[in-house]
Design a protein around this motif. Structure first.
Motif, PDB file in Angstrom:
ATOM      1  N   UNK A  69      -8.818   8.550   2.249  1.00 26.03           N
ATOM      2  CA  UNK A  69      -8.725   9.885   1.649  1.00 26.03           C
ATOM      3  C   UNK A  69      -8.729  10.934   2.744  1.00 26.03           C
ATOM      4  N   UNK A  70      -7.726  11.819   2.724  1.00 25.96           N
ATOM      5  CA  UNK A  70      -7.650  12.940   3.670  1.00 25.96           C
ATOM      6  C   UNK A  70      -7.386  14.207   2.876  1.00 25.96           C
ATOM      7  N   UNK A  71      -8.290  15.166   2.972  1.00 27.03           N
ATOM      8  CA  UNK A  71      -8.167  16.380   2.169  1.00 27.03           C
ATOM      9  C   UNK A  71      -7.986  17.630   3.006  1.00 27.03           C
ATOM     10  N   UNK A  72      -7.823  18.761   2.301  1.00 27.40           N
ATOM     11  CA  UNK A  72      -7.690  20.085   2.903  1.00 27.40           C
ATOM     12  C   UNK A  72      -6.498  20.169   3.852  1.00 27.40           C
ATOM     13  N   UNK A  73      -5.406  19.487   3.488  1.00 24.98           N
ATOM     14  CA  UNK A  73      -4.190  19.535   4.291  1.00 24.98           C
ATOM     15  C   UNK A  73      -3.287  20.660   3.803  1.00 24.98           C
ATOM     16  N   UNK A  80       0.852  -1.191   0.000  1.00 22.90           N
ATOM     17  CA  UNK A  80       0.000   0.000   0.000  1.00 22.90           C
ATOM     18  C   UNK A  80       0.886   1.238   0.000  1.00 22.90           C
ATOM     19  N   UNK A  81       0.567   2.196  -0.860  1.00 24.12           N
ATOM     20  CA  UNK A  81       1.299   3.462  -0.916  1.00 24.12           C
ATOM     21  C   UNK A  81       0.367   4.613  -0.563  1.00 24.12           C
ATOM     22  N   UNK A  82       0.963   5.757  -0.234  1.00 25.73           N
ATOM     23  CA  UNK A  82       0.207   6.987   0.009  1.00 25.73           C
ATOM     24  C   UNK A  82       0.620   8.002  -1.045  1.00 25.73           C
ATOM     25  N   UNK A  83      -0.360   8.505  -1.795  1.00 23.60           N
ATOM     26  CA  UNK A  83      -0.074   9.525  -2.803  1.00 23.60           C
ATOM     27  C   UNK A  83      -0.488  10.893  -2.264  1.00 23.60           C
ATOM     28  N   UNK A  84       0.274  11.913  -2.639  1.00 19.92           N
ATOM     29  CA  UNK A  84       0.034  13.273  -2.174  1.00 19.92           C
ATOM     30  C   UNK A  84      -0.053  14.174  -3.396  1.00 19.92           C
ATOM     31  N   UNK A  85      -1.143  14.914  -3.510  1.00 19.11           N
ATOM     32  CA  UNK A  85      -1.306  15.828  -4.644  1.00 19.11           C
ATOM     33  C   UNK A  85      -1.713  17.198  -4.136  1.00 19.11           C
ATOM     34  N   UNK A  86      -1.209  18.240  -4.791  1.00 24.19           N
ATOM     35  CA  UNK A  86      -1.512  19.619  -4.398  1.00 24.19           C
ATOM     36  C   UNK A  86      -2.380  20.304  -5.436  1.00 24.19           C
ATOM     37  N   UNK A 114      -4.390  13.614   0.295  1.00 28.24           N
ATOM     38  CA  UNK A 114      -3.620  12.407   0.539  1.00 28.24           C
ATOM     39  C   UNK A 114      -4.544  11.209   0.360  1.00 28.24           C
ATOM     40  N   UNK A 115      -4.125  10.241  -0.461  1.00 30.69           N
ATOM     41  CA  UNK A 115      -4.939   9.046  -0.712  1.00 30.69           C
ATOM     42  C   UNK A 115      -4.039   7.815  -0.688  1.00 30.69           C
ATOM     43  N   UNK A 116      -4.617   6.700  -0.280  1.00 30.89           N
ATOM     44  CA  UNK A 116      -3.882   5.445  -0.384  1.00 30.89           C
ATOM     45  C   UNK A 116      -4.088   4.840  -1.769  1.00 30.89           C
ATOM     46  N   UNK A 117      -3.180   3.956  -2.136  1.00 29.08           N
ATOM     47  CA  UNK A 117      -3.318   3.138  -3.341  1.00 29.08           C
ATOM     48  C   UNK A 117      -2.843   1.733  -2.984  1.00 29.08           C
TER      49      UNK A 117
END
Length: 296
Positions: free
Chosen positions: A184-188, A156-162, A170-173
């Protein structure tokens, strides 16, 4: 600290499918595959199916992989020639392995062994399709004795997009290969990223171990109950980060199942009296520094 949450736990029922799968690819092989690389069906672990097929860059499964590997910010250090080869050449060798959910996730190790064998024979580039990453060489993930020993970060990986305006998502894959929705974790904000990375990969570990230990899911899948508010303990996070990293604290999160998006969103617990922004700050601090900050 827990405040009686377990006594009055609200549950989320997740529907775990009867089959879970993993797909990896050996791209742009330099030599033809001249021998069988997957065990015969009778030699595979019970319930495991595995197939190898030849695909090209137009295969729909490769579109998100090509997109991510083409992005230097998303995939730092990746040779820009790799996505070009993936898109424009033929003869990629795709390995898909499936199995019932629960323990043991033999489809993962059968796939890893097949990919390593194909890469050794053909000289191609090994790629994890669900995570859109290049696989290390060699790729020999641990084969643990039970769910508590599984290195979740191998799968499992964690992807980070701005968004270009200072906010991050931040989302897992990879949770899907265990039958779980992605996180899914947003508004960081940028200063949240290290601590929240620990939280998300740690929570992924908590959920994976729960579903692997649920014996009722094998062999046909079914409903799996998860507390809507769940703790992510420091030891779980420590198992998923480098040994020389500071030992993070513990945090509670509230999960919301967004079935339409196929994900679990991370929200503040109901008992959180601070606003969401303050809660994100506190979680980032607790999960990125040693345990003297306690929990949140």
């Amino acid at each position: 600290a827990p405040r009686g949450r377990q006594d009055m736990a609200e549950l989320i029922l997740l529907s775990i499918p009867s089959r879970v799968s993993i797909t990896c690819v050996v791209a742009a092989p330099e030599r033809p595959l001249t021998e069988a690389v997957v065990p015969r069906p009778r030699d595979l672990p019970d319930g495991v199916d595995c197939r190898v097929e030849e695909i090209d860059g137009r295969d729909p499964s490769l579109a998100p992989v090509i997109s991510r590997l083409s992005c230097p910010h998303c995939s730092p250090g990746v040779d820009p020639l790799v996505p070009v080869l993936l898109e424009r050449t033929r003869g990629h060798l795709s390995v898909t392995c499936t199995a019932p959910p629960g323990w043991a996730p033999d489809h993962l190790w059968v796939c890893a062994e097949a990919i390593e064998r194909i890469r050794g024979l053909t000289g191609g580039i090994a790629i994890d399709v669900e995570r859109s990453i290049l696989l290390p060489e060699p790729w020999r993930p641990d084969h643990p004795r039970g769910p508590t020993d599984l290195r979740v970060e191998d799968w499992v990986s964690v992807t980070i997009s701005g968004d270009g305006e200072g906010r991050y998502l931040m989302c897992t894959a990879g949770l899907s290969r265990f039958g779980l929705p992605e996180l899914r974790a947003g508004d960081l904000r940028e200063h949240h990223v290290p601590g929240w990375f620990h939280l998300v990969i740690g929570l992924a570990g908590v959920l994976v171990r729960r579903v692997l230990a649920d014996e009722r899911l094998r062999p046909r899948g079914g409903a799996h109950a998860v507390p809507a508010e769940i703790p992510v303990p420091g030891p779980e996070v420590s198992a998923a980060v480098p040994a020389d990293a500071a030992r993070p604290g513990a945090a509670w999160v509230r999960l919301r199942h967004d079935a339409w998006a196929g994900c679990l969103s991370l929200l503040p617990p109901a008992a959180c009296v601070a606003g969401e922004a303050d809660w994100r700050d506190r979680v980032a601090q607790v999960m990125s520094e040693p345990g003297e900050h306690g929990g949140v």
